[in-house]
Structures are given as structure tokens and as C-alpha cells.
Scaffold this motif. Sequence first.
Motif, PDB file in Angstrom:
ATOM      1  N   ARG A   1       0.809  -1.217   0.000  1.00 33.30           N
ATOM      2  CA  ARG A   1       0.000   0.000   0.000  1.00 33.30           C
ATOM      3  C   ARG A   1       0.846   1.274   0.000  1.00 33.30           C
ATOM      4  NH1 ARG A   1      -2.406   0.487   4.698  1.00 33.30           N
ATOM      5  NH2 ARG A   1      -4.017   1.929   3.963  1.00 33.30           N
ATOM      6  N   SER A   2       2.125   1.138   0.297  1.00 29.21           N
ATOM      7  CA  SER A   2       3.006   2.317   0.360  1.00 29.21           C
ATOM      8  C   SER A   2       3.913   2.449  -0.853  1.00 29.21           C
ATOM      9  CB  SER A   2       3.875   2.251   1.630  1.00 29.21           C
ATOM     10  OG  SER A   2       3.069   2.261   2.803  1.00 29.21           O
ATOM     11  N   VAL A   3       3.752   1.575  -1.831  1.00 31.62           N
ATOM     12  CA  VAL A   3       4.595   1.613  -3.021  1.00 31.62           C
ATOM     13  C   VAL A   3       3.803   2.259  -4.156  1.00 31.62           C
ATOM     14  CG1 VAL A   3       5.964   0.286  -4.668  1.00 31.62           C
ATOM     15  CG2 VAL A   3       5.829  -0.447  -2.269  1.00 31.62           C
ATOM     16  N   ALA A   4       4.308   3.372  -4.667  1.00 32.63           N
ATOM     17  CA  ALA A   4       3.562   4.185  -5.628  1.00 32.63           C
ATOM     18  C   ALA A   4       4.074   3.987  -7.052  1.00 32.63           C
ATOM     19  CB  ALA A   4       3.668   5.657  -5.249  1.00 32.63           C
ATOM     20  N   PHE A   5       3.102   4.024  -7.975  1.00 32.07           N
ATOM     21  CA  PHE A   5       3.423   4.078  -9.406  1.00 32.07           C
ATOM     22  C   PHE A   5       3.571   5.557  -9.776  1.00 32.07           C
ATOM     23  CE2 PHE A   5       1.593   4.536 -13.791  1.00 32.07           C
ATOM     24  CZ  PHE A   5       2.672   3.997 -14.473  1.00 32.07           C
ATOM     25  N   LEU A   6       4.795   5.945 -10.209  1.00 37.31           N
ATOM     26  CA  LEU A   6       5.061   7.339 -10.550  1.00 37.31           C
ATOM     27  C   LEU A   6       4.903   7.553 -12.054  1.00 37.31           C
ATOM     28  CD1 LEU A   6       8.214   8.110  -8.352  1.00 37.31           C
ATOM     29  CD2 LEU A   6       5.821   8.662  -7.878  1.00 37.31           C
ATOM     30  N   GLN A   7       4.183   8.591 -12.371  1.00 35.92           N
ATOM     31  CA  GLN A   7       3.935   8.929 -13.772  1.00 35.92           C
ATOM     32  C   GLN A   7       4.168  10.432 -13.927  1.00 35.92           C
ATOM     33  OE1 GLN A   7      -0.149   8.848 -15.118  1.00 35.92           O
ATOM     34  NE2 GLN A   7       0.452   7.956 -17.083  1.00 35.92           N
ATOM     35  N   GLY A   8       5.021  10.789 -14.874  1.00 34.08           N
ATOM     36  CA  GLY A   8       5.327  12.209 -15.016  1.00 34.08           C
ATOM     37  C   GLY A   8       5.626  12.605 -16.442  1.00 34.08           C
ATOM     38  N   ALA A   9       5.775  13.901 -16.627  1.00 30.67           N
ATOM     39  CA  ALA A   9       6.155  14.459 -17.930  1.00 30.67           C
ATOM     40  C   ALA A   9       6.896  15.769 -17.691  1.00 30.67           C
ATOM     41  CB  ALA A   9       4.931  14.689 -18.810  1.00 30.67           C
ATOM     42  N   TYR A  10       7.900  16.013 -18.498  1.00 32.63           N
ATOM     43  CA  TYR A  10       8.627  17.280 -18.415  1.00 32.63           C
ATOM     44  C   TYR A  10       8.683  17.917 -19.794  1.00 32.63           C
ATOM     45  CZ  TYR A  10      12.617  14.548 -20.150  1.00 32.63           C
ATOM     46  OH  TYR A  10      13.452  13.741 -20.887  1.00 32.63           O
ATOM     47  N   GLY A  11       8.898  19.221 -19.781  1.00 32.99           N
ATOM     48  CA  GLY A  11       9.022  19.962 -21.021  1.00 32.99           C
ATOM     49  C   GLY A  11      10.406  20.569 -21.139  1.00 32.99           C
ATOM     50  N   LEU A  12      10.642  21.246 -22.239  1.00 33.96           N
ATOM     51  CA  LEU A  12      11.940  21.876 -22.493  1.00 33.96           C
ATOM     52  C   LEU A  12      11.735  23.357 -22.736  1.00 33.96           C
ATOM     53  CD1 LEU A  12      13.482  19.196 -24.903  1.00 33.96           C
ATOM     54  CD2 LEU A  12      13.844  19.430 -22.444  1.00 33.96           C
TER      55      LEU A  12
ATOM     56  N   GLU B   1      16.492  23.925 -21.498  1.00 33.58           N
ATOM     57  CA  GLU B   1      16.486  23.672 -20.061  1.00 33.58           C
ATOM     58  C   GLU B   1      15.239  22.865 -19.707  1.00 33.58           C
ATOM     59  OE1 GLU B   1      17.757  26.613 -16.657  1.00 33.58           O
ATOM     60  OE2 GLU B   1      15.672  26.988 -17.213  1.00 33.58           O
ATOM     61  N   PRO B   2      15.401  21.672 -19.082  1.00 28.52           N
ATOM     62  CA  PRO B   2      14.230  20.849 -18.755  1.00 28.52           C
ATOM     63  C   PRO B   2      13.427  21.451 -17.609  1.00 28.52           C
ATOM     64  CG  PRO B   2      16.223  19.846 -17.899  1.00 28.52           C
ATOM     65  CD  PRO B   2      16.667  21.030 -18.701  1.00 28.52           C
ATOM     66  N   GLU B   3      12.147  21.169 -17.625  1.00 29.40           N
ATOM     67  CA  GLU B   3      11.241  21.695 -16.594  1.00 29.40           C
ATOM     68  C   GLU B   3      10.114  20.685 -16.374  1.00 29.40           C
ATOM     69  OE1 GLU B   3       8.013  25.247 -16.619  1.00 29.40           O
ATOM     70  OE2 GLU B   3      10.105  25.871 -16.966  1.00 29.40           O
ATOM     71  N   MET B   4       9.950  20.263 -15.116  1.00 27.65           N
ATOM     72  CA  MET B   4       8.900  19.291 -14.804  1.00 27.65           C
ATOM     73  C   MET B   4       7.533  19.935 -14.995  1.00 27.65           C
ATOM     74  SD  MET B   4       8.523  16.119 -13.910  1.00 27.65           S
ATOM     75  CE  MET B   4      10.046  15.626 -13.109  1.00 27.65           C
ATOM     76  N   LEU B   5       6.691  19.267 -15.787  1.00 27.55           N
ATOM     77  CA  LEU B   5       5.340  19.759 -16.031  1.00 27.55           C
ATOM     78  C   LEU B   5       4.316  19.110 -15.115  1.00 27.55           C
ATOM     79  CD1 LEU B   5       5.358  19.720 -19.967  1.00 27.55           C
ATOM     80  CD2 LEU B   5       5.823  21.665 -18.447  1.00 27.55           C
ATOM     81  N   ARG B   6       4.557  17.832 -14.821  1.00 27.17           N
ATOM     82  CA  ARG B   6       3.559  17.102 -14.042  1.00 27.17           C
ATOM     83  C   ARG B   6       4.202  15.860 -13.459  1.00 27.17           C
ATOM     84  NH1 ARG B   6      -2.174  15.212 -16.795  1.00 27.17           N
ATOM     85  NH2 ARG B   6      -3.433  15.060 -14.900  1.00 27.17           N
ATOM     86  N   LEU B   7       3.948  15.589 -12.188  1.00 29.86           N
ATOM     87  CA  LEU B   7       4.455  14.385 -11.538  1.00 29.86           C
ATOM     88  C   LEU B   7       3.379  13.866 -10.596  1.00 29.86           C
ATOM     89  CD1 LEU B   7       6.744  12.395 -11.081  1.00 29.86           C
ATOM     90  CD2 LEU B   7       7.676  13.926  -9.340  1.00 29.86           C
ATOM     91  N   LEU B   8       2.859  12.672 -10.899  1.00 30.52           N
ATOM     92  CA  LEU B   8       1.753  12.074 -10.138  1.00 30.52           C
ATOM     93  C   LEU B   8       2.210  10.769  -9.501  1.00 30.52           C
ATOM     94  CD1 LEU B   8      -1.191  12.546 -12.683  1.00 30.52           C
ATOM     95  CD2 LEU B   8      -0.505  14.072 -10.818  1.00 30.52           C
ATOM     96  N   ALA B   9       1.692  10.498  -8.310  1.00 24.67           N
ATOM     97  CA  ALA B   9       1.964   9.246  -7.606  1.00 24.67           C
ATOM     98  C   ALA B   9       0.642   8.509  -7.407  1.00 24.67           C
ATOM     99  CB  ALA B   9       2.633   9.528  -6.259  1.00 24.67           C
TER     100      ALA B   9
END
Length: 530
Positions: free
Chosen positions: A264-275, A355-363
Motif C-alpha cells: 500500500r506504500s509503493v507508488a506508481f510514478l507517472q510524469g512528464a517534463y518539457g523543455l 532547459e528541462p522543466e517538470m510539467l507534471r508528476l503524479l503518484a
Amino acid sequence: MQKPEASSITSSRNGGEGEVRAFLESLTGPSRGNVNWLVDKTLTVSVDDERVLSLRPRDDLPPHDNDIATLQWADEGYTITASAGRNVWVNGQNASSVSLRHGDMIEFGEKGPMSRYRLCDHSFPARHTFEDILSDAYAYTRTSRRPFAEKMSGALRDSGRRLASQTTILFRITVLATLLVIAGFGYLLYQNDRRLADSIEQESRKIEAVAVMLAQTREDALTPDDLVSLRDAFENQVLSTEQRLGTLEQRAGAPTRVIAASTRSVAFLQGAYGLRHVESGKILRHVLGPNGENQRTPFGQPWIEPDGTGEPAEFQFTGTGFLIAGVPLMATNRHVALPWTSGNREKALSDAGLEPEMLRLLAYLPDQTKPIEARLVRFSEAADLAILAVETSRVQDLGIPLADATSRVGEELYLLGYPTGLKALIAQAGPGFLEDLEAEGTLNFWSIASRLSAQSKIHPLASRGIVARTSGSAIVYDAETTTGGSGGPALNRRGEVVAISAAILPEFGGSNIGVPVSQLRALLGEVESQ
């Protein structure tokens, strides 16, 4: 230009005193550039051993061995007559006696020098015209008996000297101004070419960097072929790699208590970054076509530009993270929280001016139907570790304790994670979920994860392994995992985290590398001291 010598003028006896009838300008030899003024009616021409040309009134001195010709004024012009046994060439022709015309080229002797004969209408010519200088150069190259390369270099050198010294001040200023203008235009063209070359090079680097990012995105994205492969696996009752990983818990006999308490404490991480384009400060966006569709380059890659009008270009990724007991924080790998730092991607982006930039990071946590927004708090410079902050109210009573002691060689451990990302989750969800996806015809990276979460179909896969080697910076074990499982916890028999999965070593029989929990404790200490 030299002034006529006084002795030459005063020695004129047969013509009007001081009248200059013509002159010889030496084009070759040591006297090159000197002018010999022809004043007297009869003159003797001499060439010494150094090839220096000199003239004297014929009656001044007795004949000399260096005498080569005589000049005799008659009928408004001079006639040149070669001395006995000597050679004189006029316009390239050997001549014993010939009446000279304005502009004739005279070569005295076998080795020169060569001179140009000019009439000057009984006055001193102050300057030469541009046409005269070019005419002299042409006549010299046409009549000289020297090798072609030698006479061409001589003509160019002498013409340049004469243009610089024998033309009018106005002409020189005009030429200088013209040269400056040409040089200015040349410099502007050079700068423009340089800017264009830099632009092309940077654009090439940008395309290369974007291609590297897209390669990772394609690994995590789903394609229609992936769905077909999964459907075939279901229909043929063949367990895929993803399903096989999910059943290792039962096959290996891993303790149910450890797995159940930690899942229950192990998360699936899903993200996207832009430039973001550093120079303009704009984020790269898709270039849209006439109908609003995303355009592609001739190489089939998405066309993205700082001035694009579409959505920001997303470079998607997946990974694993886990909640830490006692604090509302989540641990994962640095290369998961900052995916552009793996390999040479960061340098490729920097070279491309991006330069990379995180757009979205979900757990996504098991048994929770909605994702949690995650935010990077701190990452380690020394180890492949990062800590994320999540909403405290969503993670109460969750978390996995950290072990105090280092694992020992031969110790059994259990690895939890989400290897192969969405593909494994779809495989676990069963054929019904796959059929729904195919019926809808959607493979959206975000909506698939959201639907899996809403149906409580997100659960980590478990595998068992044995510790093969330990050190202060790494733990090597053979628990099975693959891409997407990075950042997952490796647990001992007491359900404590002893390592964080970081890398795969397929060339060594499937061995994997984890970061020791001691490194995570050190990073947590840095966060608490902030």
C-alpha cells in the motif's frame, strides 16, 4: 615618382632647354619604379652588371662596354638603335632599330630590365591614370620573355605598388573607401554566415536532444502493437514478462505478511517534463497545421518550437517510489524524479540551449482511486536518490520503515515495483480492461493510468532475490525487475527497506544494483536540517 635630374635638363642642347620629350619607366630589375626622363635629342642607354638602367647625353662620355642602345629624337618621337652585338626587344620583338610609339615595352638585353616608353608632350606628367597602370601590366605580361608565373607575380606586385604611389590622391581615397566598404560587407557576411552556422548547429543539437528525450518517452508509451501483444498473450494463455513478474510472489514463496504490509506504500510514478528555450525563455510547444493537428518534421519527429501555438511538448516517463514511515515523504531514484539527468541527456540539452522543466508528476498508490501530486524536495549528488513531498492527508498511517543495519551477502530480500510501467499494469488488469481500451481506441498516457487507479487496478509486482555483494555505495542482488522498477524498495524479512532499486545489469545474469538505505538516511537528514 622621381623628379627629372637637373643635369638631364641642363644638358639638353638640341631641343628647347628643360623640355621633357618622353620618359622610360623601369618595370623590372633593381631600378623598378624609377623614371628616366628623356630630354636630349641623342642619348646613350647603358645597363651595368647589376641590371641598373642609366641614360646619358651621347656626347658627354666616350663609349662604354655597358652601352646597349642609343635613342635619337626625330619627327616627334625617339628611335632606338641597338649597339653592335647587343640585343634590344621592343614589344617582344628583337629589333636592331625601330621608331618608338607611346606605350611601347622595351627590354634591354637578355636579362632585362624592361621599361615602358611614354611621350609626355614636353611637360612632366604628375600622375599615371588607372588605365595606364593596367595597360603597363598587360603589356608586360604579354611581351615579357620570363616564365609565366614569374611575370604574372611581377605584374601584380608592380601594379599594386604603382596604384598606391603614382595615382591621384582622390583616386587613392576612392580605392581605399571602396576597399573599406568591401571589407565591411565581407565582415557582415562573415558574421551573418557565422550566426547562420551557429543557428543551424544549435538547431541540430536541439533535434538531437529532443530525439534522445523522445526515445525514453517511446519506452514508456503504449502503442497499438503493445495491445495486440497483450491480447495474444491472454488468448494463448501465455504469461508475458509482466505477468510472470506478478506471480513470482507465489512461486518463490515470499512471506505474505511482508508483501501485504508494504504494498500500500509503493507508488506508481507517472510524469512528464518539457523543455524551455533558454535564450527566449519560452517552453517548446507543438507547431500546429492548418487544421489544428500537430505537425511533424521531415524525419517523422514532432515539430516543436519556442513559438509553437500548440500544447507544450511532453516527454513522459514512469517509475516507482515508496512512502517512508513516520514522515509524509516519498523516496525514489534521482533519475526518476529528474529523468533528464540520466546518461548524456543533460549535456545534450545544455548544448542545444534547452532547459528541462517538470510539467507534471503524479503518484498512484494501491487502493486509492485518485493520484497524488508529488513535488521534488531534494536529491543526492552522490547517490541515485531523490525525496518527494506529497499531500500529508493522503498518506497517513502509510510508509515503510528503514532498516538500521546493512544487508549481508546471502541474505534474502523482496523487491517491489512497477517494471515495464503501464504495460505490466494493463497485463495485471486482465483481458476485460484490455478489450475496453481497444474498443475506445485510446492510448492516452494519462487517461489509462487514471482509469486503472479508478478501478483499483494499480498494484506493485513482487520478486525475490539473494544479496550477492554489498558495499557502502551499492548492493547487488538477483531479484528480477526491469525498466520502470527503478526507485522501488528492496525489503528484508522484517519488512524494512535495505536498498532502493537503481539499475539493471542484464549482462551479469540478471543482477541488479540498489542504493543502500544508509544513503537514504543521509539524504533525509539533509531534508530535516533545511
